[in-house]
Design an enzyme around this catalytic site. Sequence first.
Site, mmCIF file in Angstrom:
data_model
loop_
_atom_site.group_PDB
_atom_site.id
_atom_site.type_symbol
_atom_site.label_atom_id
_atom_site.label_comp_id
_atom_site.label_asym_id
_atom_site.label_seq_id
_atom_site.Cartn_x
_atom_site.Cartn_y
_atom_site.Cartn_z
ATOM 1 N N CYS A 44 9.604 -3.512 -4.735
ATOM 2 C CA CYS A 44 8.685 -2.091 -5.024
ATOM 3 C C CYS A 44 9.401 -0.767 -4.581
ATOM 4 O O CYS A 44 9.867 -0.735 -3.461
ATOM 5 C CB CYS A 44 7.289 -2.319 -4.511
ATOM 6 S SG CYS A 44 6.138 -0.920 -5.009
ATOM 7 N N ARG A 48 7.523 1.242 2.522
ATOM 8 C CA ARG A 48 7.164 0.422 3.676
ATOM 9 C C ARG A 48 7.881 -0.806 3.247
ATOM 10 O O ARG A 48 7.659 -1.934 4.125
ATOM 11 C CB ARG A 48 5.735 0.188 3.844
ATOM 12 C CG ARG A 48 4.849 1.445 4.094
ATOM 13 C CD ARG A 48 3.406 0.959 4.060
ATOM 14 N NE ARG A 48 3.144 0.820 2.612
ATOM 15 C CZ ARG A 48 1.662 0.353 1.836
ATOM 16 N NH1 ARG A 48 1.097 0.145 2.970
ATOM 17 N NH2 ARG A 48 1.774 0.006 0.857
ATOM 18 N N HIS A 100 4.804 -7.214 -2.981
ATOM 19 C CA HIS A 100 4.459 -7.015 -1.655
ATOM 20 C C HIS A 100 2.844 -6.906 -1.644
ATOM 21 O O HIS A 100 2.208 -6.605 -2.585
ATOM 22 C CB HIS A 100 5.013 -5.746 -0.954
ATOM 23 C CG HIS A 100 4.474 -4.566 -1.334
ATOM 24 N ND1 HIS A 100 3.749 -3.473 -0.779
ATOM 25 C CD2 HIS A 100 4.914 -3.896 -2.585
ATOM 26 C CE1 HIS A 100 3.568 -2.557 -1.590
ATOM 27 N NE2 HIS A 100 4.483 -2.616 -2.503
ATOM 28 N N CYS A 103 -0.077 -3.300 -2.343
ATOM 29 C CA CYS A 103 0.851 -2.506 -3.413
ATOM 30 C C CYS A 103 -0.081 -1.347 -4.165
ATOM 31 O O CYS A 103 -1.090 -1.675 -4.645
ATOM 32 C CB CYS A 103 1.539 -3.347 -4.148
ATOM 33 S SG CYS A 103 2.523 -2.485 -5.378
HETATM 34 CO CO CO Z 1 4.204 -1.407 -4.208
#
Ligand code: CO
Length: 213
Positions: A44, A48, A100, A103
């Site tokens: 993604c 982070r 993750h 998201c």
């Molecule tokens: Co994401």
Amino acid sequence: MGKLILGQLLENNRKWIKKQINKDPDYFKKLALGQSPKYLMVGCSDSRVPLNNLLKAPPGEIFIHRNIANQVSLTDMNFLSVLEYSVEYLKIEYIIIVGHYACGGLAAAIDGVDQGLMENWVAPIKDLYINNFKELSKIEDKQKMADKLSEINVVSQARNIFKTAVMHRALLKETYPKVLAWIFDIYTGEMKEMHLPLEQWKEEGILPKHYEY
Ligand code: CO
């Protein structure tokens, strides 16, 4: 979050150069020679989830494609060229889809609030949400429900890899990349491996019977 000023970023780069040269004066000469990474990762775009940092993988180790909500889109030329190049030219050994928790892309798919083009991009996740609504609606906590959808999403994107012509071609050969799905648990920092129902996919004809994992 978001504390680094521009000058500091460039300063960090200079410090890093010094550190690398101290360790190995030929570091950059060797780096420039080429790459032969073992892994293709689809992650993604979220700031982070910087895969190299999380996995302590130095330059040259991971070929990476990132987009919002780690989608394996069968119409995305950007992704498909990354897949083809890494499988057929770099001959990577593993394709790992990395999703993750927490998201934003998933939240946009669930809530459907106006977030511009991103809503179009995550429309396939909206379908996953609808198709799994029975199971998901049992989870009372909204964030936990979204996180479950993250898991469903990453498995679904791994399945999409097997729908690509690149993978079909690769599976005709003796060696082909293995497909995995991971979830970055943003609450603990742990990278978790997800179970892929490969036997079921074989029965459904998505995966050839000879695929070994
Ligand atoms: Co994401």
